[in-house]
Design a protein around this motif. Sequence first.
Motif, PDB file in Angstrom:
ATOM      1  N   VAL A 251       0.858  -1.021  -0.030  1.00 40.16           N
ATOM      2  CA  VAL A 251      -0.038  -0.159  -0.076  1.00 40.16           C
ATOM      3  C   VAL A 251       1.112   1.225  -0.110  1.00 40.16           C
ATOM      4  O   VAL A 251       1.888   1.269   0.760  1.00 40.16           O
ATOM      5  CB  VAL A 251      -0.883   0.081   1.395  1.00 40.16           C
ATOM      6  CG1 VAL A 251      -1.794   1.215   1.118  1.00 40.16           C
ATOM      7  CG2 VAL A 251      -1.899  -1.284   1.433  1.00 40.16           C
ATOM      8  N   SER A 252       0.528   2.139  -0.871  1.00 40.21           N
ATOM      9  CA  SER A 252       1.681   3.351  -1.102  1.00 40.21           C
ATOM     10  C   SER A 252       0.741   4.587  -1.343  1.00 40.21           C
ATOM     11  O   SER A 252      -0.452   4.565  -1.499  1.00 40.21           O
ATOM     12  CB  SER A 252       2.842   2.989  -2.292  1.00 40.21           C
ATOM     13  OG  SER A 252       2.005   3.006  -3.611  1.00 40.21           O
ATOM     14  N   ILE A 253       1.576   5.467  -1.499  1.00 39.75           N
ATOM     15  CA  ILE A 253       1.121   6.837  -1.959  1.00 39.75           C
ATOM     16  C   ILE A 253       0.221   6.783  -3.392  1.00 39.75           C
ATOM     17  O   ILE A 253      -0.731   7.581  -3.527  1.00 39.75           O
ATOM     18  CB  ILE A 253       1.918   8.126  -1.997  1.00 39.75           C
ATOM     19  CG1 ILE A 253       1.559   9.441  -2.125  1.00 39.75           C
ATOM     20  CG2 ILE A 253       3.178   7.657  -3.252  1.00 39.75           C
ATOM     21  CD1 ILE A 253       2.393  10.582  -1.926  1.00 39.75           C
ATOM     22  N   ALA A 254       0.537   5.747  -4.050  1.00 38.66           N
ATOM     23  CA  ALA A 254      -0.141   5.779  -5.241  1.00 38.66           C
ATOM     24  C   ALA A 254      -1.747   5.320  -5.076  1.00 38.66           C
ATOM     25  O   ALA A 254      -2.372   5.667  -5.835  1.00 38.66           O
ATOM     26  CB  ALA A 254       0.575   4.633  -6.198  1.00 38.66           C
ATOM     27  N   THR A 255      -1.877   4.499  -4.035  1.00 38.96           N
ATOM     28  CA  THR A 255      -3.329   4.139  -3.866  1.00 38.96           C
ATOM     29  C   THR A 255      -4.022   4.770  -2.351  1.00 38.96           C
ATOM     30  O   THR A 255      -5.011   4.745  -2.278  1.00 38.96           O
ATOM     31  CB  THR A 255      -3.306   2.611  -3.736  1.00 38.96           C
ATOM     32  OG1 THR A 255      -2.454   2.170  -2.496  1.00 38.96           O
ATOM     33  CG2 THR A 255      -2.879   2.067  -4.829  1.00 38.96           C
ATOM     34  N   ASP A 256      -3.015   5.464  -1.642  1.00 37.30           N
ATOM     35  CA  ASP A 256      -3.418   5.978  -0.424  1.00 37.30           C
ATOM     36  C   ASP A 256      -2.685   7.128   0.140  1.00 37.30           C
ATOM     37  O   ASP A 256      -1.620   6.615   0.384  1.00 37.30           O
ATOM     38  CB  ASP A 256      -3.735   4.865   0.775  1.00 37.30           C
ATOM     39  CG  ASP A 256      -4.223   5.234   1.847  1.00 37.30           C
ATOM     40  OD1 ASP A 256      -4.380   6.847   2.182  1.00 37.30           O
ATOM     41  OD2 ASP A 256      -4.909   4.616   2.685  1.00 37.30           O
ATOM     42  N   PRO A 257      -2.906   8.430   0.193  1.00 35.46           N
ATOM     43  CA  PRO A 257      -2.134   9.236   0.472  1.00 35.46           C
ATOM     44  C   PRO A 257      -1.783   9.359   1.761  1.00 35.46           C
ATOM     45  O   PRO A 257      -0.982  10.209   2.156  1.00 35.46           O
ATOM     46  CB  PRO A 257      -3.039  10.548  -0.014  1.00 35.46           C
ATOM     47  CG  PRO A 257      -4.628  10.241   0.026  1.00 35.46           C
ATOM     48  CD  PRO A 257      -4.496   8.844  -0.203  1.00 35.46           C
ATOM     49  N   ASN A 258      -2.627   8.770   2.667  1.00 36.51           N
ATOM     50  CA  ASN A 258      -2.379   8.977   4.082  1.00 36.51           C
ATOM     51  C   ASN A 258      -1.043   7.968   4.523  1.00 36.51           C
ATOM     52  O   ASN A 258      -1.071   6.642   4.405  1.00 36.51           O
ATOM     53  CB  ASN A 258      -3.534   8.387   4.890  1.00 36.51           C
ATOM     54  CG  ASN A 258      -3.244   8.738   6.417  1.00 36.51           C
ATOM     55  OD1 ASN A 258      -2.056   9.154   6.960  1.00 36.51           O
ATOM     56  ND2 ASN A 258      -4.307   8.539   7.204  1.00 36.51           N
ATOM     57  N   PRO A 259       0.071   8.458   4.902  1.00 41.67           N
ATOM     58  CA  PRO A 259       1.428   7.772   5.199  1.00 41.67           C
ATOM     59  C   PRO A 259       0.976   6.663   6.361  1.00 41.67           C
ATOM     60  O   PRO A 259       1.756   5.753   6.227  1.00 41.67           O
ATOM     61  CB  PRO A 259       2.307   8.632   5.743  1.00 41.67           C
ATOM     62  CG  PRO A 259       1.928   9.991   4.950  1.00 41.67           C
ATOM     63  CD  PRO A 259       0.254  10.196   5.004  1.00 41.67           C
ATOM     64  N   GLN A 260       0.040   6.818   7.025  1.00 38.71           N
ATOM     65  CA  GLN A 260      -0.026   5.972   8.286  1.00 38.71           C
ATOM     66  C   GLN A 260      -0.792   4.649   7.880  1.00 38.71           C
ATOM     67  O   GLN A 260      -0.532   3.709   8.370  1.00 38.71           O
ATOM     68  CB  GLN A 260      -1.305   6.626   9.199  1.00 38.71           C
ATOM     69  CG  GLN A 260      -0.612   7.722   9.999  1.00 38.71           C
ATOM     70  CD  GLN A 260      -1.593   8.240  11.068  1.00 38.71           C
ATOM     71  OE1 GLN A 260      -2.933   7.737  11.003  1.00 38.71           O
ATOM     72  NE2 GLN A 260      -1.264   9.271  11.972  1.00 38.71           N
ATOM     73  N   ASN A 261      -1.395   4.630   6.552  1.00 35.56           N
ATOM     74  CA  ASN A 261      -2.096   3.452   5.869  1.00 35.56           C
ATOM     75  C   ASN A 261      -1.008   2.582   5.087  1.00 35.56           C
ATOM     76  O   ASN A 261      -1.321   1.648   4.397  1.00 35.56           O
ATOM     77  CB  ASN A 261      -3.162   3.726   5.193  1.00 35.56           C
ATOM     78  CG  ASN A 261      -4.421   4.521   6.352  1.00 35.56           C
ATOM     79  OD1 ASN A 261      -4.464   4.119   7.147  1.00 35.56           O
ATOM     80  ND2 ASN A 261      -4.979   5.254   5.554  1.00 35.56           N
ATOM     81  N   TRP A 262       0.367   3.335   4.851  1.00 38.82           N
ATOM     82  CA  TRP A 262       1.097   2.541   3.852  1.00 38.82           C
ATOM     83  C   TRP A 262       1.636   1.374   4.498  1.00 38.82           C
ATOM     84  O   TRP A 262       1.821   0.937   5.753  1.00 38.82           O
ATOM     85  CB  TRP A 262       2.256   3.605   3.519  1.00 38.82           C
ATOM     86  CG  TRP A 262       2.183   4.937   2.698  1.00 38.82           C
ATOM     87  CD1 TRP A 262       0.651   5.128   2.200  1.00 38.82           C
ATOM     88  CD2 TRP A 262       2.817   5.928   2.677  1.00 38.82           C
ATOM     89  NE1 TRP A 262       0.677   6.323   1.868  1.00 38.82           N
ATOM     90  CE2 TRP A 262       2.002   6.958   1.883  1.00 38.82           C
ATOM     91  CE3 TRP A 262       4.155   6.311   2.898  1.00 38.82           C
ATOM     92  CZ2 TRP A 262       2.605   8.120   1.674  1.00 38.82           C
ATOM     93  CZ3 TRP A 262       4.510   7.477   2.617  1.00 38.82           C
ATOM     94  CH2 TRP A 262       3.778   8.535   1.981  1.00 38.82           C
ATOM     95  N   VAL A 263       1.802   0.347   3.528  1.00 36.44           N
ATOM     96  CA  VAL A 263       2.461  -1.255   3.765  1.00 36.44           C
ATOM     97  C   VAL A 263       3.685  -1.322   3.010  1.00 36.44           C
ATOM     98  O   VAL A 263       3.486  -1.284   1.978  1.00 36.44           O
ATOM     99  CB  VAL A 263       1.457  -2.128   4.054  1.00 36.44           C
ATOM    100  CG1 VAL A 263       2.175  -3.595   4.300  1.00 36.44           C
ATOM    101  CG2 VAL A 263       0.474  -1.816   4.778  1.00 36.44           C
ATOM    102  N   THR A 264       4.922  -1.218   3.622  1.00 36.32           N
ATOM    103  CA  THR A 264       6.042  -1.564   2.588  1.00 36.32           C
ATOM    104  C   THR A 264       6.802  -2.716   3.218  1.00 36.32           C
ATOM    105  O   THR A 264       7.054  -2.820   4.383  1.00 36.32           O
ATOM    106  CB  THR A 264       6.941  -0.178   2.677  1.00 36.32           C
ATOM    107  OG1 THR A 264       6.101   0.966   2.362  1.00 36.32           O
ATOM    108  CG2 THR A 264       8.194  -0.277   1.791  1.00 36.32           C
TER     109      THR A 264
END
Length: 277
Positions: A251-264
Motif C-alpha cells: 500500500v503506497s502513496i499511489a493508492t492511499d495518500p495517508n502515510p499511516q496506511n502505507w504498507v512497505t
Amino acid sequence: MFQIGEFSKLANVSIRSLRHYDKIGLLIPEKINTETNYRHYSASQLQTINKIQKLKEIGLSLSVIKEILASGSNTETIQAHFAIRELELQEELETIKQQNLLLESSLAVLKDDSAKLNYHVVQKEIPKRFVASVRDTIPTFANEGWLWERLYKEIIPQQVQFSKEPYNMAIFHDETYLDANVDVEVQVALKQSDYQAVNGVIFKEVPAETVASVIINGSYEQMTAVTETVAIWLENHNYQLNGPMFNIYHVSIATDPNPQNWVTEACFPIKEQNNEI
C-alpha cells in the motif's frame, strides 16, 4: 558630528558592523577626515541605522535593506519585500512543525532502544518472475514517482497483463549511500514478458532470490530502525548482504495518500556468511 565610537554607543551597533555597512555602501559616514581617516556620523544618521536594525530584526538581508533605503523607503518596495519575507517565514514555520513532529516520534525511540527490535525479520524467497522495468538516475529518492509515471505511461497502452502478485518494487542500485543522483529501478510483475521495449522501459525475466524481509506499517521514517534490526539479524543468523536492497509496495502513496496506511516490505537479498570475513 560623532566619531565612530560615540555613534556606536548611541546606535547600539558595534564598530565592526558600522565599518562593514560603510564597506558595502549601506551606511556611509557623513564625513571622513582625510588626514586621520576618522569616521564621523551625524545625528540624522541615527534614524537610518535604526531602520537598518529594525529591518534586520525581521530577517531581511543587508542587500535587500540597501535596496529599500535606496528607494527612499518607498512603500511599494517595502511591501513587496515584506510579502516575500512573509512567505519565507511560512515555509520556515512549516519546516519547524515537521521537525517538531519528527522530534516527538524520535523521542520514544531514543528513550527505548528496544523499540527497533519490534520489527519482525522473515527469511523468504522472492520467486522468479517476468517484469516491466525502468531504471534511471534521479535527483533524489523523493523523485522515485517520476519512474513510476514513466513506467505506467509506456506499459498501459500495450495492455499488459499484471501478475496475480504484482510485486511493485523499487530497487536501489548504488553501492554506497548517496544524497543525490541516485540509481533506482522500478518494476512490476507481469504474466508474460513479450511486449515492446520503449523509452527505457524493458521487459525481462528476473531470477528468484532469498531475502531478509521486514513489513513496515506507516511512513518511511522507520527505515533507520528497520536497517538496524536487519543488521543485527544478519549477524545473529550468519548471513551477509547479496545485492541491492529493494522495497515492495503493498500500500503506497499511489493508492492511499495517508502515510499511516502505507504498507512497505523492505527486502535485503542475503547469502550465507563467508567465514573468511
